[in-house]
Design a protein around this motif. Structure first.
Motif, mmCIF file in Angstrom:
data_model
loop_
_atom_site.group_PDB
_atom_site.id
_atom_site.type_symbol
_atom_site.label_atom_id
_atom_site.label_comp_id
_atom_site.label_asym_id
_atom_site.label_seq_id
_atom_site.Cartn_x
_atom_site.Cartn_y
_atom_site.Cartn_z
ATOM 1 N N LEU A 1 0.818 -1.218 0.000
ATOM 2 C CA LEU A 1 0.000 0.000 0.000
ATOM 3 C C LEU A 1 0.850 1.265 0.000
ATOM 4 N N SER A 2 2.024 1.192 0.586
ATOM 5 C CA SER A 2 2.833 2.405 0.761
ATOM 6 C C SER A 2 3.988 2.495 -0.229
ATOM 7 N N ALA A 3 3.989 1.620 -1.245
ATOM 8 C CA ALA A 3 5.122 1.596 -2.190
ATOM 9 C C ALA A 3 5.128 2.806 -3.115
ATOM 10 N N GLY A 4 3.970 3.499 -3.230
ATOM 11 C CA GLY A 4 3.903 4.670 -4.119
ATOM 12 C C GLY A 4 3.435 4.279 -5.505
ATOM 13 N N LYS A 5 2.729 5.203 -6.152
ATOM 14 C CA LYS A 5 2.118 4.946 -7.463
ATOM 15 C C LYS A 5 3.148 4.430 -8.476
ATOM 16 N N ASP A 6 4.357 4.965 -8.413
ATOM 17 C CA ASP A 6 5.387 4.559 -9.372
ATOM 18 C C ASP A 6 6.378 3.570 -8.773
ATOM 19 N N GLY A 7 6.047 3.062 -7.589
ATOM 20 C CA GLY A 7 6.971 2.156 -6.899
ATOM 21 C C GLY A 7 6.883 0.730 -7.426
ATOM 22 N N GLN A 8 7.771 -0.088 -6.885
ATOM 23 C CA GLN A 8 7.789 -1.510 -7.231
ATOM 24 C C GLN A 8 6.893 -2.273 -6.263
ATOM 25 N N ILE A 9 6.155 -3.251 -6.778
ATOM 26 C CA ILE A 9 5.393 -4.129 -5.883
ATOM 27 C C ILE A 9 6.383 -5.093 -5.236
ATOM 28 N N PRO A 10 6.405 -5.153 -3.884
ATOM 29 C CA PRO A 10 7.394 -6.024 -3.228
ATOM 30 C C PRO A 10 7.155 -7.496 -3.570
ATOM 31 N N PRO A 11 8.194 -8.326 -3.498
ATOM 32 C CA PRO A 11 8.026 -9.748 -3.813
ATOM 33 C C PRO A 11 7.106 -10.443 -2.808
ATOM 34 N N THR A 12 6.488 -11.519 -3.241
ATOM 35 C CA THR A 12 5.578 -12.285 -2.383
ATOM 36 C C THR A 12 6.387 -13.275 -1.547
#
Length: 347
Positions: free
Chosen positions: A232-243
């Protein structure tokens, strides 16, 4: 070993925790009387305040007692007086232990805590069921990797030993080992002693959902909900963290499962794998972006992409059939949590 009577007294250890607070709330809603242990007077006050703020029903039927050392048999045994069941949730969870400290900070407290609960329960003839909250970590064999096509059940065991935990190179391995040896300690206890109670162990995956336990800032998030906040806090242009550990259960469903283990008619000791299914962080992002608050902040990644076919899965049909459980969807779990997390960020 008859089932636990509705309205009877149930002990919950580690009552200020994320899962424990929901177990307390569910027990109270189902008209049990609850005695919960915490380690300090401060935690007692904060837990009462948090449960009250969450508008938990029947709080007058809750008693919170301070047990500063949950591995002290005498201190814990007193709290079981008059109880028909104990739900053991107090556990040593620390990710800041360093190699060389794992035995003292993770392994000994985990094993001793479980052994003491079993010993204390044996001293009280009124106790009919002992429920130990274990983990999917005690089922999953991380050495085998992602294993697409493999289906884990409650018959599977992680092969890590006490020595593996003590000598681990990194804390995640030591933590997994502590969960295995703690659960095995309970099974060894009922194997080696004549007990009047039925042992139930529960092995949940990642536990998501809104929080009703004492928590004052996002820095105190439990490990599972931290995963959601990282998305949720990665930012619009951020990377989705790995699962990580891609199987999950909602915390309220886990609490409901726990309470149902007290009254189902089975008479033997039982182990239950408690997972709703697979998830991945892209799926969390896709769900969160449907919320007006999150849509401006959550990274897009690759919408609709799923990794379920690249890793193992779990079969929790035993819990669903024997206990009559139906588990909520990831969306039903994530959206209320996302709203709560954004509110916490603003305050």
């Amino acid at each position: 070993m008859p089932p636990v009577d509705t309205g009877s007294l149930v002990l919950v250890t580690g009552g200020n925790g994320f899962i424990a607070a929901h177990c307390i709330a569910t027990l109270l809603r189902c008209n049990y009387r609850v005695r919960a242990t915490v380690r300090s007077a401060e935690k007692k006050a904060l837990t009462l305040q948090a449960l009250s703020s969450a508008k938990v029903e029947n709080l007058s039927q809750l008693e919170i007692v301070v047990v500063s050392d949950p591995t002290n048999l005498g201190a814990l045994s007193v709290t079981l007086s008059g109880c028909q069941a104990v739900v053991h949730l107090a556990s040593a969870f620390t990710y800041d232990a360093l190699p060389g400290e794992f035995e003292e900070r993770l392994m000994i407290p985990a094993v001793k805590g479980t052994q003491i609960v079993c010993e204390a329960a044996k001293l009280h003839p009124t106790v009919r069921r002992v429920v130990v909250m274990s983990s999917f970590a005690s089922v999953y064999n991380a050495d085998l990797g992602l294993q697409p096509g493999t289906v884990y059940t409650e018959k599977d065991w992680c092969p890590l030993t006490y020595e593996n935990g003590v000598n681990a190179a990194a804390v995640p391995t030591a933590y997994r080992a502590s969960k295995v040896v703690a659960e095995r300690a309970a099974w060894e206890y009922v194997r080696d002693h004549r007990v009047q109670f039925q042992l139930i162990t529960l092995c949940p995956g990642m536990v998501f959902g809104r929080m009703i336990h004492p928590i004052s800032s996002l820095s105190q998030l439990n490990a599972s909900n931290q995963i959601v906040w990282q998305v949720l806090s990665a930012g619009k242009d951020g990377q989705i963290p790995p699962t990580k550990a891609p199987v999950w259960i909602d915390v309220e469903d886990l609490a409901e499962t726990t309470v149902r283990t007290l009254t189902f008619s089975g008479v033997g000791h039982e182990r239950f794998l408690v997972t709703q299914g697979s998830y991945d962080t892209q799926e969390i992002a896709d769900i969160a972006r449907s919320s007006p608050v999150a849509s401006r902040r959550v990274p897009v990644g690759e919408p609709g992409k799923r990794i379920a076919n690249t890793h193992y899965s779990c079969d929790s049909s035993k819990a669903q059939m024997m206990l009559g459980m139906k588990f909520r969807s990831l969306e039903e779990s994530i959206l209320p949590l996302a709203e709560q997390l954004f509110n916490m960020e603003m305050h």
